[in-house]
Motif scaffolding. Structure first.
Motif, PDB file in Angstrom:
ATOM      1  N   LEU A 154       0.806  -1.048  -0.032  1.00 22.08           N
ATOM      2  CA  LEU A 154      -0.047  -0.028   0.112  1.00 22.08           C
ATOM      3  C   LEU A 154       1.003   1.327  -0.091  1.00 22.08           C
ATOM      4  O   LEU A 154       0.532   2.246  -0.481  1.00 22.08           O
ATOM      5  CB  LEU A 154      -1.033  -0.028   1.318  1.00 22.08           C
ATOM      6  CG  LEU A 154      -1.977   1.311   1.223  1.00 22.08           C
ATOM      7  CD1 LEU A 154      -3.010   1.142   0.205  1.00 22.08           C
ATOM      8  CD2 LEU A 154      -2.650   1.163   2.542  1.00 22.08           C
ATOM      9  N   ALA A 171       1.489   2.653  -3.383  1.00 20.36           N
ATOM     10  CA  ALA A 171       0.336   2.920  -4.361  1.00 20.36           C
ATOM     11  C   ALA A 171       0.448   4.193  -5.142  1.00 20.36           C
ATOM     12  O   ALA A 171       0.055   4.149  -6.537  1.00 20.36           O
ATOM     13  CB  ALA A 171      -1.118   3.219  -3.505  1.00 20.36           C
ATOM     14  N   ASP A 172       0.903   5.371  -4.605  1.00 21.31           N
ATOM     15  CA  ASP A 172       1.040   6.651  -5.408  1.00 21.31           C
ATOM     16  C   ASP A 172       2.147   6.412  -6.526  1.00 21.31           C
ATOM     17  O   ASP A 172       1.992   6.851  -7.687  1.00 21.31           O
ATOM     18  CB  ASP A 172       1.453   7.667  -4.473  1.00 21.31           C
ATOM     19  CG  ASP A 172       0.083   8.161  -3.535  1.00 21.31           C
ATOM     20  OD1 ASP A 172      -0.903   7.701  -4.040  1.00 21.31           O
ATOM     21  OD2 ASP A 172       0.405   8.826  -2.551  1.00 21.31           O
ATOM     22  N   GLY A 188      -2.585  -3.997  -0.495  1.00 18.62           N
ATOM     23  CA  GLY A 188      -3.440  -2.964  -0.755  1.00 18.62           C
ATOM     24  C   GLY A 188      -4.422  -3.560  -2.116  1.00 18.62           C
ATOM     25  O   GLY A 188      -3.967  -4.557  -2.671  1.00 18.62           O
ATOM     26  N   MET A 196      -4.607  -2.273  -5.114  1.00 15.49           N
ATOM     27  CA  MET A 196      -4.128  -1.697  -6.512  1.00 15.49           C
ATOM     28  C   MET A 196      -4.178  -2.818  -7.621  1.00 15.49           C
ATOM     29  O   MET A 196      -4.687  -2.826  -8.669  1.00 15.49           O
ATOM     30  CB  MET A 196      -2.652  -1.089  -6.488  1.00 15.49           C
ATOM     31  CG  MET A 196      -2.616  -0.074  -5.361  1.00 15.49           C
ATOM     32  SD  MET A 196      -2.383  -0.523  -3.562  1.00 15.49           S
ATOM     33  CE  MET A 196      -0.701  -1.179  -3.758  1.00 15.49           C
ATOM     34  N   ARG A 219      -8.939   6.196   0.011  1.00 15.60           N
ATOM     35  CA  ARG A 219      -8.497   7.190  -1.040  1.00 15.60           C
ATOM     36  C   ARG A 219      -8.024   6.337  -2.132  1.00 15.60           C
ATOM     37  O   ARG A 219      -8.257   6.373  -3.356  1.00 15.60           O
ATOM     38  CB  ARG A 219      -7.231   7.996  -0.619  1.00 15.60           C
ATOM     39  CG  ARG A 219      -6.782   9.061  -1.647  1.00 15.60           C
ATOM     40  CD  ARG A 219      -5.791   9.900  -1.065  1.00 15.60           C
ATOM     41  NE  ARG A 219      -4.465   9.253  -0.636  1.00 15.60           N
ATOM     42  CZ  ARG A 219      -3.508   8.730  -1.696  1.00 15.60           C
ATOM     43  NH1 ARG A 219      -3.582   9.170  -2.946  1.00 15.60           N
ATOM     44  NH2 ARG A 219      -2.373   8.114  -1.604  1.00 15.60           N
ATOM     45  N   VAL A 220      -6.966   5.102  -1.742  1.00 14.63           N
ATOM     46  CA  VAL A 220      -6.623   4.143  -2.781  1.00 14.63           C
ATOM     47  C   VAL A 220      -7.571   3.578  -3.595  1.00 14.63           C
ATOM     48  O   VAL A 220      -7.381   3.475  -4.920  1.00 14.63           O
ATOM     49  CB  VAL A 220      -5.607   3.455  -2.228  1.00 14.63           C
ATOM     50  CG1 VAL A 220      -4.979   2.332  -3.145  1.00 14.63           C
ATOM     51  CG2 VAL A 220      -4.320   4.129  -1.642  1.00 14.63           C
ATOM     52  N   TYR A 242      -7.806   4.453  -7.678  1.00 14.23           N
ATOM     53  CA  TYR A 242      -7.665   3.187  -8.526  1.00 14.23           C
ATOM     54  C   TYR A 242      -8.917   2.939  -9.253  1.00 14.23           C
ATOM     55  O   TYR A 242      -8.383   2.531 -10.555  1.00 14.23           O
ATOM     56  CB  TYR A 242      -6.951   2.054  -7.840  1.00 14.23           C
ATOM     57  CG  TYR A 242      -5.589   2.067  -7.728  1.00 14.23           C
ATOM     58  CD1 TYR A 242      -4.811   1.185  -8.761  1.00 14.23           C
ATOM     59  CD2 TYR A 242      -4.928   3.002  -6.955  1.00 14.23           C
ATOM     60  CE1 TYR A 242      -3.256   1.549  -8.588  1.00 14.23           C
ATOM     61  CE2 TYR A 242      -3.309   3.233  -6.845  1.00 14.23           C
ATOM     62  CZ  TYR A 242      -2.627   2.239  -7.942  1.00 14.23           C
ATOM     63  OH  TYR A 242      -1.168   2.203  -7.632  1.00 14.23           O
TER      64      TYR A 242
END
Length: 290
Positions: free
Chosen positions: A157, A160-161, A219, A221, A250-251, A255
């Motif tokens: 996680l 992620a960005d 995460g 993603m 947020r993630v 995504y």
């Protein structure tokens, strides 16, 4: 002593509410199963090609009466209720009911609601993907008829960005010709799933895992990206129904907007978003996911 005496009625009141909630959840599962029309319990038919292993186990493990009665018994006698709210569950239930046939249903996450999902898709193929092998054994001990595979995630996680910023520069991640199996170059691709996952065209996909609430967690993603690739690569007619839970985080939200696309979002209730994603050959987005 006074405080203890005063707190006793409060504890009894709280316990009463808890019991009412548990009974209500059990009744909800029972009502959904028993009031669903015959379209949910049709004989199994081949869907988008043969799946010998899955079809061979239908009579043994997915007899409609057996799986539904197991779910009723389980939730009527358990203090643990499904993770999603009634309104969130009903979105997926309504789609399953509207399909009018047994479905291919892929679920990311194995948990207290798994027997419910399987019972709402009798005669169909419901497959669960779970990150924790010990948890798989725990769940299957009480519900051995469920089909589950362990998944190893490469993501964290905390990244992620960076993954969202860098995937565009990796050709193996691009929407044109995107693939999953053995795609080690793209970190977002789930490249080592069981063959059944790649060879099945999934009518519905529920993303409610892996864990995504601490920095070292995998995460979601890779799950979101990989489901987008699956949906876009669909060869059969119709859309892929994708349900993403925990969109208050947020993630998950970022995504979803990058890969599942706002324009395909058809409904949202609570923390759940429902997307209807067409195959890429039915859209004009071959240069991007959205």
């Amino acid at each position: 002593m006074r405080n203890n005496r005063n707190s006793l009625p409060e504890r009894r009141w709280f316990l009463g509410l808890a019991i009412v909630g548990l009974v209500g959840a059990a009744v909800f599962i029972v009502v959904m199963i028993l009031t669903s029309d015959s379209s949910l319990i049709c004989p199994t038919e081949p869907i988008y090609g043969e799946m010998p292993k899955a079809q061979a186990r239908v009579q043994e493990d997915y007899n409609p009466t057996t799986i539904q009665l197991k779910a009723i018994l389980h939730y009527a006698t358990s203090r643990i209720v499904p993770q999603q709210s009634l309104a969130e569950i009903k979105i997926s239930f309504d789609v399953l009911k509207s399909m009018g046939r047994p479905c291919n249903f892929l679920v990311f996450g194995l948990g207290h609601d798994s027997l419910m999902w399987a019972s709402l898709n009798p005669g169909g193929t419901t497959l669960f993907l779970e990150e924790d092998p010990k948890w798989v054994q725990t769940v299957l001990k009480d519900a051995p008829s469920l089909r589950a595979h362990t998944v190893r995630y490469r993501t964290r996680l905390r990244d992620a960005d960076q993954l969202l910023l860098s995937y565009r520069s990796e050709p193996a991640c691009g929407p044109e010709g995107a693939h999953l199996r053995d795609n080690v170059e793209c970190e977002l691709a789930l490249h080592n799933l069981p063959d059944q996952v790649y060879e099945t065209e999934w009518d519905l996909v529920m993303i409610d895992a892996p864990r995504g609430y601490f920095l070292d967690a995998p995460g979601r993603m890779a799950a979101v990206y990989s489901v987008a690739v699956m949906a876009r690569g669909r060869k059969g007619s119709g859309v892929t129904h994708v349900f993403l839970h925990d969109v208050d985080r947020r993630v998950e939200k970022v995504y979803a907007e990058e890969f599942l696309c706002r324009k395909y979002l058809v409904r949202g209730v609570g923390r759940l978003w429902h997307f209807q994603i067409p195959p890429s050959n039915d859209s004009h987005t071959s240069q991007s996911f959205c």
